[in-house]
Scaffold this active site. Structure first.
Site, PDB file in Angstrom:
ATOM      1  N   SER A  57      50.491  43.916 -66.676  1.00 51.21           N
ATOM      2  CA  SER A  57      48.715  44.304 -67.596  1.00 51.21           C
ATOM      3  C   SER A  57      49.309  45.713 -67.645  1.00 51.21           C
ATOM      4  O   SER A  57      49.854  46.545 -67.624  1.00 51.21           O
ATOM      5  CB  SER A  57      48.193  43.379 -68.106  1.00 51.21           C
ATOM      6  OG  SER A  57      47.624  43.598 -69.092  1.00 51.21           O
ATOM      7  N   ASP A  59      55.079  37.139 -75.647  1.00 49.27           N
ATOM      8  CA  ASP A  59      53.497  38.087 -75.040  1.00 49.27           C
ATOM      9  C   ASP A  59      52.797  38.380 -76.544  1.00 49.27           C
ATOM     10  O   ASP A  59      53.062  39.693 -77.466  1.00 49.27           O
ATOM     11  CB  ASP A  59      53.836  39.214 -73.392  1.00 49.27           C
ATOM     12  CG  ASP A  59      52.263  39.574 -73.283  1.00 49.27           C
ATOM     13  OD1 ASP A  59      51.192  39.523 -74.050  1.00 49.27           O
ATOM     14  OD2 ASP A  59      52.679  40.040 -72.352  1.00 49.27           O
ATOM     15  N   HIS A  76      51.828  35.733 -71.800  1.00 47.13           N
ATOM     16  CA  HIS A  76      51.723  38.042 -71.594  1.00 47.13           C
ATOM     17  C   HIS A  76      51.031  36.984 -69.936  1.00 47.13           C
ATOM     18  O   HIS A  76      51.925  37.625 -69.054  1.00 47.13           O
ATOM     19  CB  HIS A  76      49.581  37.958 -71.147  1.00 47.13           C
ATOM     20  CG  HIS A  76      49.525  39.521 -71.323  1.00 47.13           C
ATOM     21  ND1 HIS A  76      50.502  40.327 -71.008  1.00 47.13           N
ATOM     22  CD2 HIS A  76      48.393  39.573 -70.527  1.00 47.13           C
ATOM     23  CE1 HIS A  76      49.257  41.423 -70.352  1.00 47.13           C
ATOM     24  NE2 HIS A  76      48.348  40.838 -70.081  1.00 47.13           N
TER      25      HIS A  76
END
Length: 823
Positions: free
Chosen positions: A690, A768, A800
């Site tokens: 991320s 995602d 994600h």
């Protein structure tokens, strides 16, 4: 596997076996820590503690309880765990295809997908409700049952779609509200009566034509403001009228994006999502009220829908987000926290119930005498030159005199979050004829604001517990060190006198019962796996020194000391700017003095996260342990911009994300290398997920001489593509900071990526919905145009987070393979 393994090249098949073996070996780091703790007083004086955990020899989370005897406390007693629910209750079913709503809720809450991950209990009646298998189940614990209970499915809506977010009515446990297909329903669990209360969502297949939902917060509210609740029961029922405050969301202006459907969806169609990118339109939010009654035959009747006479957006046109809402404990008022788009201004507002009406009145002269004095009053306002960090530290206190309200609130006005006792004046109630706006006050009238805590340290944002009778407040904070979370107490009678209640050298999580007479605490440090202990809270006098914690036993005893190879070392370093930073280093398991090791910088580097602390690093750090077991040195550093260091430290990133974080990371990394002697600076890889994936890309661009490899997981590549709530908080709106957005975009540095092969690996889930795969597709499209080498690993069925075991193991094998072959 020992440290020599890093220098030993294994085949893919061998690495697969290594991953399986390491997961088995590292299972000792997994602890059955109780979470979601609730308390209930039983008829015979015992206290029953409910919690979620995994029972011994189990593999999925379930609901458990332990009873605390009401006499003869025994500090060394281990309290027996009991299953609330029969072990053969099917919490997971192979035949259930979980709805997208459930999957997305798990993502937003970061919940596990197996077993029971949430429950609600009504303490007085013992009624328990929980979601499982896309439905809702209930059982009643009468406190006498010797064995576990077998839950029954609630007789609820026959409408297709998952039943989510159940809430038991506080004043009548026979009533359970829940969300189904984006609307609010209520069930009478005795009569079986079910009623759909709202009709916001049509349920059509075309998302563009169906923008409304009720009782479900927007994506940004859940993901960036951690509010998952979109409706609130009134605490008490007056004159037989039940009320639910709820939020209606209008996503009509939010742009729709299409993703490939998950592989578990046999239709193969695309999924549509609404997602507000930075600078674009957000969801609109409207507060509404439902009233209904229960008939003599236990039917839900007389349903009335009410709307605000003075809408929030009319009175507060600057409002972008309703970040928090609820009822005052006396049920007299509704409170809301309103935040502007740039997240620099927040107001706390009280609304009287008479603000809500069936039909918006026409205010002609002489006809407004029965408006009912719809009071709207701002009772607190907060400003920040950086951004306002939204928190959950608000408690209204009883006993304030007429026309006053008293509450505990937290503010970062000094640069660190601290608690304040605030008394605000309310407008006097009048029965005479008056103008509507006579009952609107948009400026807070503070009579008193007293700092309960102070200093260059932070009160944590999640929990406070107030013992109203004894006028003391318990809270979590970081006064001793930023590396340890501790429990403190402060007296409302002697503000500023703060007493530490927990032991230094450990980090704590705490839960109190409503009366603040019992406490459950989970504690650990870098070398000791978590233990969970129960304490009785007593008082010898009214001061904080009179607070006594008496141990009643353990819910979870501390295990034997772990092998030191699993315990990272903590380091402190003052960088050139004068700031003190903290680092954590996992040595290779077969560490040999005098040898240098290939090193992985495990990076996050963004706001809202602290990696380094004096708490046990268990299975959440599985991959760090795995790398150390394979002979790598693993380093994690909290640079400027990380959490819990005050607003000035956090705002180091303001307006310039991606351009400054790695300066701190590299400076501390080089200091560690020179100090420790075993970090091989010629063989350093940077890896993160991320925001950490974003910085991994930036690391290869900005410091190609430092980082030989980059492994970027689910990376942001351009902040213009990320959501409003997060991006605009830290980067401002694009129109106000175009230079910052340009300089922070990986896509503007494509030519700086190295020409050598096997230096970059990108990993991303295809579906995602947080950091869209579009980030990666834009990156690789630019890389192709520039003729830059890269490797790409896609997981078609992952969002994600990597939630499926096969995907996680494949990713770990890929990671180990890439590192052994190229680092």
């Amino acid at each position: 596997m020992d440290a020599e393994s890093a220098d030993c090249k294994l085949s893919w098949s061998e690495l697969k076996n290594v991953v399986t073996d390491l997961r088995r070996q590292l299972s000792s780091l997994s602890t059955m820590v109780p979470t979601n703790v609730s308390f209930r007083q039983l008829h015979d004086g015992r206290t029953r503690i409910y919690f979620l955990s995994t029972p011994q020899n189990g593999w999925e989370s379930t609901l458990l309880f332990a009873d605390v005897p009401n006499e003869n406390p025994n500090a060394s007693l281990t309290l027996q765990w009991h299953c609330v629910i029969e072990s053969n209750f099917p919490t997971v079913s192979a035949s259930i295809r979980y709805s997208r709503e459930e999957q997305l809720l798990w993502e937003r809450k970061r919940l596990a997908t197996w077993g029971i991950n949430w429950y609600e209990i009504h303490s007085a009646s013992g009624k328990i409700v929980f979601p499982a298998n896309s439905s809702l189940f209930q059982c009643i614990d009468n406190g006498y049952s010797a064995g576990p209970l077998f839950p029954t499915k609630l007789r609820i809506s026959t409408a297709s779609g998952a039943k989510l977010n159940p809430q038991i009515c506080p004043s009548n446990p026979d009533l359970v509200a829940y969300i189904c297909n984006q609307d609010i329903w209520v069930a009478h669990t005795v009569s079986g009566c079910n009623e759909r209360l709202t009709y916001a969502h049509k349920g059509g297949r075309n998302l563009a034509d169906d923008p409304l939902c009720a009782g479900v917060p927007s994506y940004v509210m859940q993901e960036e403001f951690s509010r998952y609740q979109g409706y609130w029961w009134q605490p008490t029922c007056a004159l037989g009228v039940y009320r639910i405050l709820y939020e209606e969301i209008d996503d009509g202006d939010v742009k729709i994006f299409c993703f490939p459907s998950s592989q578990s969806d046999p239709s193969g169609e695309v999924e549509e999502f609404r997602f507000p990118r930075a600078g674009c339109a957000n969801s609109k939010s409207y507060l509404k009220l439902i009233e209904f009654r229960i008939s003599d035959t236990q039917q839900i009747t007389d349903i009335v829908m009410l709307e605000l006479q003075f809408s929030v957006n009319t009175l507060f046109p600057w409002t972008e987000y309703i970040v928090r809402a609820g009822w005052t404990p006396d049920s007299e008022y509704i409170w809301v926290q309103l935040l502007d788009r740039r997240q620099k201004h927040l107001e706390l507002v009280l609304l009287s119930l008479s603000n809500f009406t069936e039909v918006l009145p026409m205010y002609d002269e002489g006809t407004n005498s029965d408006i009912g004095n719809p009071m709207v009053q701002v009772i607190y306002a907060e400003e920040s030159c950086a951004w306002v960090n939204v928190h959950d530290l608000l408690v209204f206190l009883p006993g304030a005199s007429d026309n006053q309200v008293q509450f505990i609130w937290a503010s970062e006005e000094t640069g660190f979050r601290h608690l304040y006792l605030v008394t605000a004046q309310l407008m006097p109630y009048t029965n005479g004829i008056s103008e509507p706006m006579d009952h609107v006050s948009l400026h807070p009238k503070l009579l008193q604001k007293v700092a309960l805590t102070h200093g260059d340290w932070e009160v944590l944002a999640q929990d406070i517990w107030v013992d109203v009778e004894r006028e003391v407040v318990y809270f979590m904070g970081l006064r001793e060190t930023v590396l340890e979370k501790h429990l403190y107490v402060v007296s409302l009678r002697r503000p500023g006198e703060v007493r530490l209640l927990t032991r230094t050298g450990y980090s704590y999580q705490c839960d109190f019962n409503d009366e603040c007479s019992m406490l459950v605490t989970v504690y650990s440090n870098i070398e000791n796996i978590p233990a969970c202990q129960v304490f009785k809270v007593t008082h010898t006098d009214w001061t904080v020194e009179g607070v006594q914690l008496t141990p009643l036993g353990y819910l979870l005893e501390s295990g034997p000391p772990l092998n030191k190879k699993y315990c990272p070392d903590l380091f402190t370093h003052t960088i050139e700017s004068g700031h003190t930073l903290y680092a954590m280093v996992f040595k290779p398991h077969g560490f040999q003095q005098g040898k240098q090791y290939p090193t992985i910088l495990n990076v996050y580097g963004g706001p809202e996260v602290q990696l380094v602390s004096n708490a046990f690093k268990g299975m959440r750090q599985l991959r760090m342990h795995m790398l150390a077991a394979r002979g790598y040195c693993v380093v994690a550093i909290d640079s400027r911009g990380s959490q819990h260091r005050g607003i000035e430290f956090e705002s180091y990133l303001r307006g310039r994300m991606g351009t400054v974080e790695l300066v701190d990371q590299v400076e501390v990394l080089k200091w560690l290398a020179s100090s420790l002697g075993y970090v091989d600076l010629r063989r350093v890889a940077i890896h993160g997920w991320s925001y950490g994936g974003y910085l991994s890309l930036m690391g290869l661009v900005q410091h190609p001489d430092v980082f030989k490899l980059a492994i970027a997981g689910a990376p942001v590549t351009n902040w213009m593509l990320y959501d409003t709530g997060y991006t605009e908080r830290y980067m401002d709106l694009p129109e106000n900071n175009q230079q910052g957005y340009d300089e922070g975009s990986v896509l503007n540095y494509i030519n700086k990526f190295p020409e050598e092969e096997n230096r970059l690996l990108i990993i991303h889930g295809l579906i995602d919905e947080n950091v869209h795969f579009y980030h990666t597709s834009q990156l690789i499209n630019s890389m192709v145009k520039a003729g830059k080498p890269y490797q790409l690993q896609i997981y078609p069925n992952e969002r994600h987070s990597l939630r499926h075991l096969d995907a996680s193991k494949h990713y770990e094998t890929t990671l180990l393979s890439f590192l052994q072959n190229h680092l």
